[in-house]
Write an enzyme that holds these catalytic residues in place. Sequence first.
Site, PDB file in Angstrom:
ATOM      1  N   LYS A   8       0.861  -1.191   0.000  1.00  0.00           N
ATOM      2  CA  LYS A   8       0.000   0.000   0.000  1.00  0.00           C
ATOM      3  C   LYS A   8       0.888   1.229   0.000  1.00  0.00           C
ATOM      4  O   LYS A   8       2.067   1.179   0.340  1.00  0.00           O
ATOM      5  CB  LYS A   8      -0.950   0.010   1.206  1.00  0.00           C
ATOM      6  CG  LYS A   8      -0.262  -0.016   2.582  1.00  0.00           C
ATOM      7  CD  LYS A   8       0.188   1.348   3.079  1.00  0.00           C
ATOM      8  CE  LYS A   8       0.911   1.223   4.422  1.00  0.00           C
ATOM      9  NZ  LYS A   8       1.805   2.375   4.689  1.00  0.00           N
ATOM     10  N   ASP A 132      -1.101  -1.575  10.837  1.00  0.00           N
ATOM     11  CA  ASP A 132      -1.516  -1.517   9.436  1.00  0.00           C
ATOM     12  C   ASP A 132      -2.271  -2.757   8.976  1.00  0.00           C
ATOM     13  O   ASP A 132      -2.885  -2.754   7.909  1.00  0.00           O
ATOM     14  CB  ASP A 132      -0.299  -1.348   8.515  1.00  0.00           C
ATOM     15  CG  ASP A 132       0.358   0.012   8.633  1.00  0.00           C
ATOM     16  OD1 ASP A 132      -0.230   0.906   9.272  1.00  0.00           O
ATOM     17  OD2 ASP A 132       1.454   0.186   8.084  1.00  0.00           O
TER      18      ASP A 132
END
Length: 269
Positions: A8, A132
């Site tokens: 990401k 995350d």
Amino acid sequence: MVVFPNAKINIGLNIVEKRSDGFHNLTSCFYPVGWCDALEILPASAIRFESSGLPIPGDSTHNLCLKAYKLLAQEYSLPPVSIHLLKAVPIGAGLGGGSADAAFTIKALSEIFSLNLSVATQQDYARKLGSDCAFFIENKPNFCFGKGDEFEQIDVRLTGMHLVLVHPGIHISTAEAYAGIRPKQPAHDLQELLQQPIDQWRTGVVNDFEEALFSTYPLLPAIKTELYQQGAVYASMSGSGSTLYGIFREAPNLSNNFVDFTVWQGELT
């Protein structure tokens, strides 16, 4: 089963305050990208983890994939499995590679063993493994807040844009990155800034880690400048570094640029 945990990028990253538990509250837009690892999970006679590709530092018994298996095995009667991770996403690069590996392990185990875990339940398990990790359960663009593990839908449309990721081979630990941070409320609301045309992001959408890390590692701002010179409409460091990315309207020809670094290019979806 073979799955492909993807990286990401952070589009904007504001560190707003330090929490009583020692973590920090932040705001950011997490956006999934196509650079990925490969993760194979198969039934086995005994639990086993091995990896290939990029070397993973530390004791393999502490790998997040193995931790994810053990976390679920505490509550479900999971048979032993063999886990093989082909590591391609750089470590300590601000791309969330390890977090993705953990989240995809949870999703794969739920499917392999018909656990039928809801998205919310999988996210709860993922939160126990890292800030995350929960993002990668749904794995779609989201506005993230809290420790980076709480989400709101955000309308950021980059489909068809081209992404260039440049990893200079610098490993920046989370502790090092946060050492230079003074938490503060951002001057402008990130959600509102991201509703502006991408051409306007350059002046307002910032990564708070850049200020301190760019002075420590002059190579990082040099890469960002080069991305803009090659035509990026927006460029930034991702996460706590050290990967820089540029978003382009057309696929750039960078055959003569960044030759000493690891570069990934692809179209955003």
